[in-house]
Design a protein around this motif. Sequence first.
Motif, PDB file in Angstrom:
ATOM      1  N   GLY A   1       0.835  -1.189   0.000  1.00 35.98           N
ATOM      2  CA  GLY A   1       0.000   0.000   0.000  1.00 35.98           C
ATOM      3  C   GLY A   1       0.870   1.239   0.000  1.00 35.98           C
ATOM      4  N   GLU A   2       0.267   2.365   0.299  1.00 36.63           N
ATOM      5  CA  GLU A   2       1.033   3.602   0.354  1.00 36.63           C
ATOM      6  C   GLU A   2       0.704   4.375   1.619  1.00 36.63           C
ATOM      7  N   MET A   3       1.618   5.238   1.991  1.00 34.18           N
ATOM      8  CA  MET A   3       1.433   6.079   3.161  1.00 34.18           C
ATOM      9  C   MET A   3       1.301   7.522   2.726  1.00 34.18           C
ATOM     10  N   LEU A   4       0.323   8.205   3.307  1.00 34.78           N
ATOM     11  CA  LEU A   4       0.137   9.629   3.069  1.00 34.78           C
ATOM     12  C   LEU A   4       0.450  10.369   4.365  1.00 34.78           C
ATOM     13  N   PHE A   5       1.297  11.391   4.286  1.00 39.23           N
ATOM     14  CA  PHE A   5       1.603  12.223   5.438  1.00 39.23           C
ATOM     15  C   PHE A   5       0.665  13.426   5.374  1.00 39.23           C
TER      16      PHE A   5
END
Length: 400
Positions: free
Chosen positions: A39-43
Amino acid sequence: MSNIPAQVYKTLDQLVNGDVDNFEITIQNPNKKGEGFMGEMLFVSLKHKKSHKEVNVIVKQAFREKAIRDSIPIRDIFMNEIYFYSKIWARLDKFQQQVPTKYHFQKIPKCLASVSNENSEYLVMENLKLQHFQTHEKKIPLSKEHYQLIVREYGKFHGISFAYKALYPEEYAEMAKGLVDIYADMSGREFFQNGIKYLYEIGIESLQPGVDDAVIEKFRPYLENYLDVFVDSVKLKTKYTVITHGDCWSNNMMFKYYDAKNVTDVRFFDFQLAREASPCCDLSYCIYSGAPKEVLQDLDRYLQIYHDSLSTTLREFGCDPEEIYPLQALKKDWKIFCKLGITMGLMIWKFKTTYDEELKDFTDITSDEQEQIFLTGYDKDAFRKRARDLLCHLYESDFL
């Protein structure tokens, strides 16, 4: 609300007490390739338009592409982490409140919220960077000071689990049953099996004929029995099991420093592969995926540090370490379960030495080319040095 899924937006609204419309929302620095395979991480930063109050979080979101989800157990992986935070850690953290605070394990970031529907999963986490934690440069081995800190804290983490298991065995068994063994699932997937075989092949290439002949001879059967070696290390059971972290490489840890060299604190995150297993699975994975030669050569010392920490934690709960997990049982288990560490160590060193432009995640490859996740260009000299140090250590320690 741009680029923020509706469900996450609602969750952020709850975090700021239903006042999200009065916040400016910005997304910063999404994770790089190789930092999130599932998946991906959003800050995400929320800044109040009037008071300028700021809330900063990390949103982990699973890949939603159907082709990826059909070929990789992404939902199980994310639901496993949600279960860890909402059920397991919530219970273990409450359990440890009965002992003095100085004996608590407090090295896991807060999970502020989680969302799961049929085809989407999210976790909202506190942003550790704002607490001055930082990731370790993945291509550089962790120092002996890092490992002293890490194994000491794993001793506390595993100690709480052992104590809960001893004092409340039925509740522990029910709790542990809710975890999915992602390793067992992956071991049945052809692309992952081919990846293990490839890792052992490039691992043996790191050894020097005429110099390492005895090591080569001892390791050669791994090339033929690569799947059995991995599956046995995953599925073999011992009575000495706990809730484990599961994915124990340096990218899933952040550190705080007193100065450029002196590490003072650590946080462990990414519990997607959490499962009930031998503590040696966590320890061997962690050490074999990031340790320099001098740490490998002094393994007994780090196992002693770990066991001392484990024992101190157990005694605080009124448990006898010699009954729960004696040091000799730990060393006996190591010979069995360090096989998981061997496989994951080679895998992680391969990823760590992969050239940045070659890094891939599962969005970059088709469902019938998944083994390509392993077949990336890499710094062969750097990998071979780490692989040779590891394999020679295993031979010299009689762990092969």
